[in-house]
Write an enzyme that holds these catalytic residues in place. Structure first.
Site, PDB file in Angstrom:
ATOM      1  N   HIS A  81     -40.769  33.619   8.391  1.00  0.00           N
ATOM      2  CA  HIS A  81     -40.677  33.637   6.931  1.00  0.00           C
ATOM      3  C   HIS A  81     -40.125  32.294   6.460  1.00  0.00           C
ATOM      4  CE1 HIS A  81     -36.616  34.506   8.319  1.00  0.00           C
ATOM      5  NE2 HIS A  81     -36.187  34.046   7.152  1.00  0.00           N
ATOM      6  N   ASP A  83     -37.227  30.942   3.498  1.00  0.00           N
ATOM      7  CA  ASP A  83     -36.156  31.504   2.670  1.00  0.00           C
ATOM      8  C   ASP A  83     -36.503  31.240   1.207  1.00  0.00           C
ATOM      9  OD1 ASP A  83     -34.840  32.266   4.948  1.00  0.00           O
ATOM     10  OD2 ASP A  83     -33.517  30.526   4.994  1.00  0.00           O
ATOM     11  N   HIS A 138     -39.495  29.867   9.665  1.00  0.00           N
ATOM     12  CA  HIS A 138     -38.621  30.033  10.834  1.00  0.00           C
ATOM     13  C   HIS A 138     -38.578  31.501  11.218  1.00  0.00           C
ATOM     14  CE1 HIS A 138     -36.135  30.282   7.177  1.00  0.00           C
ATOM     15  NE2 HIS A 138     -35.394  31.170   7.838  1.00  0.00           N
ATOM     16  N   ARG A 148     -26.625  38.093  19.806  1.00  0.00           N
ATOM     17  CA  ARG A 148     -26.604  36.937  18.899  1.00  0.00           C
ATOM     18  C   ARG A 148     -26.150  37.376  17.509  1.00  0.00           C
ATOM     19  NH1 ARG A 148     -30.296  34.047  15.588  1.00  0.00           N
ATOM     20  NH2 ARG A 148     -29.513  31.918  15.379  1.00  0.00           N
TER      21      ARG A 148
HETATM   22  O1  LIG Z   1     -30.639  34.593  12.537  1.00  0.00           O
HETATM   23  C1  LIG Z   1     -31.191  33.533  12.315  1.00  0.00           C
HETATM   24  O2  LIG Z   1     -31.011  32.511  12.985  1.00  0.00           O
HETATM   25  C2  LIG Z   1     -32.190  33.428  11.196  1.00  0.00           C
HETATM   26  C3  LIG Z   1     -31.925  34.397  10.089  1.00  0.00           C
HETATM   27  C4  LIG Z   1     -32.779  34.115   8.908  1.00  0.00           C
HETATM   28  O3  LIG Z   1     -33.727  33.390   8.957  1.00  0.00           O
HETATM   29  C5  LIG Z   1     -32.433  34.732   7.619  1.00  0.00           C
HETATM   30  O4  LIG Z   1     -31.436  35.485   7.535  1.00  0.00           O
HETATM   31  O5  LIG Z   1     -33.157  34.460   6.636  1.00  0.00           O
HETATM   32 FE   LIG Z   2     -34.428  32.849   7.004  1.00  0.00          FE
END
Ligand SMILES: O=C(O)CCC(=O)C(=O)O
Ligand SMILES: [Fe+2]
Length: 209
Positions: A81, A83, A138, A148
């Protein structure tokens, strides 16, 4: 235990970091310094903090698959996606998983570093800079054995804020205006009505090919 004062302090600190980055961005683009940061500084700014937890994938497959080396325990934990907001400030523990898509569409891993922030350009900054800054796609993978944790602060404008390419940047770059003007409220509503991976920005392009 959940400590709300620690969370509030963290939010204030990352918001300040986002403001400073946006002021430097504006300076670099030779537009007035608070052009972007004023949008996230207002009391009704629509910013949000999200904590993502990716349990180890082996937890879901049981011990049996651990011995089967032909089965990869890496899974997509957060699908691809962009942001939607203006800027994202991300921090993770020392477990890798975040990947960004490069211009060839290949997934490039981002090295985990708990002492560093990873800053993503959001869709709205792409629009305001008329495509000069790109909100990269990403995703996050889970690890086979380690848990994680990532914390993402999404710096967004008030819902009624009008977002469109900055006229000064359109003129300076001498290229057509790539996006229509819309409110963050409209864009947010659209973003939540589509699938995560859908490209919402295309719907606001001035000329669709
Ligand atoms: O957890 C991550 O590294 C990415 C999370 C992410 O892309 C988001 O929360 O929009
Ligand atoms: Fe994100």
């Amino acid at each position: 235990m959940f400590d709300s004062s620690a969370v509030n302090c963290y939010i204030e600190a990352v918001k300040q970091l986002a403001r400073e980055i946006l002021d430097l961005t504006a300076e670099g683009l030779r537009v007035p310094s608070h052009t972007f940061s004023r949008l996230i500084s207002s009391v009704d700014s629509d910013s949000v903090l999200r904590v993502n937890h990716y349990p180890p994938s082996d937890q879901f497959f049981g011990g049996a698959t651990l011995s089967d080396k032909s089965v990869s325990l890496t899974r997509v934990g957060f699908g691809e996606h962009t942001d939607p907001q203006i800027l994202t400030v991300l921090r993770s523990n020392d477990v890798g998983g975040l990947q960004v898509s490069n211009s060839d569409g290949m997934w490039v891993p981002v090295s985990p570093d708990p002492s560093a922030f990873c800053v993503n350009v959001g869709d709205l900054l792409q629009v305001m800079t008329n495509g000069r800054f790109i909100s990269l796609r990403h995703r996050a993978l889970t690890s086979g054995e380690e848990s994680r944790l990532s914390t993402t602060y999404f710096a967004g404008p008030p819902l009624q804020a009008m977002i469109g390419p900055l006229p000064a940047l359109v003129t300076m770059m001498n290229q057509p205006r790539l996006y229509q003007t819309f409110t963050w409220g409209e864009y947010k509503k659209l973003a939540y009505s589509l699938r995560l991976e859908d490209s919402r920005l295309d719907m606001f392009r001035t000329c669709k090919d």
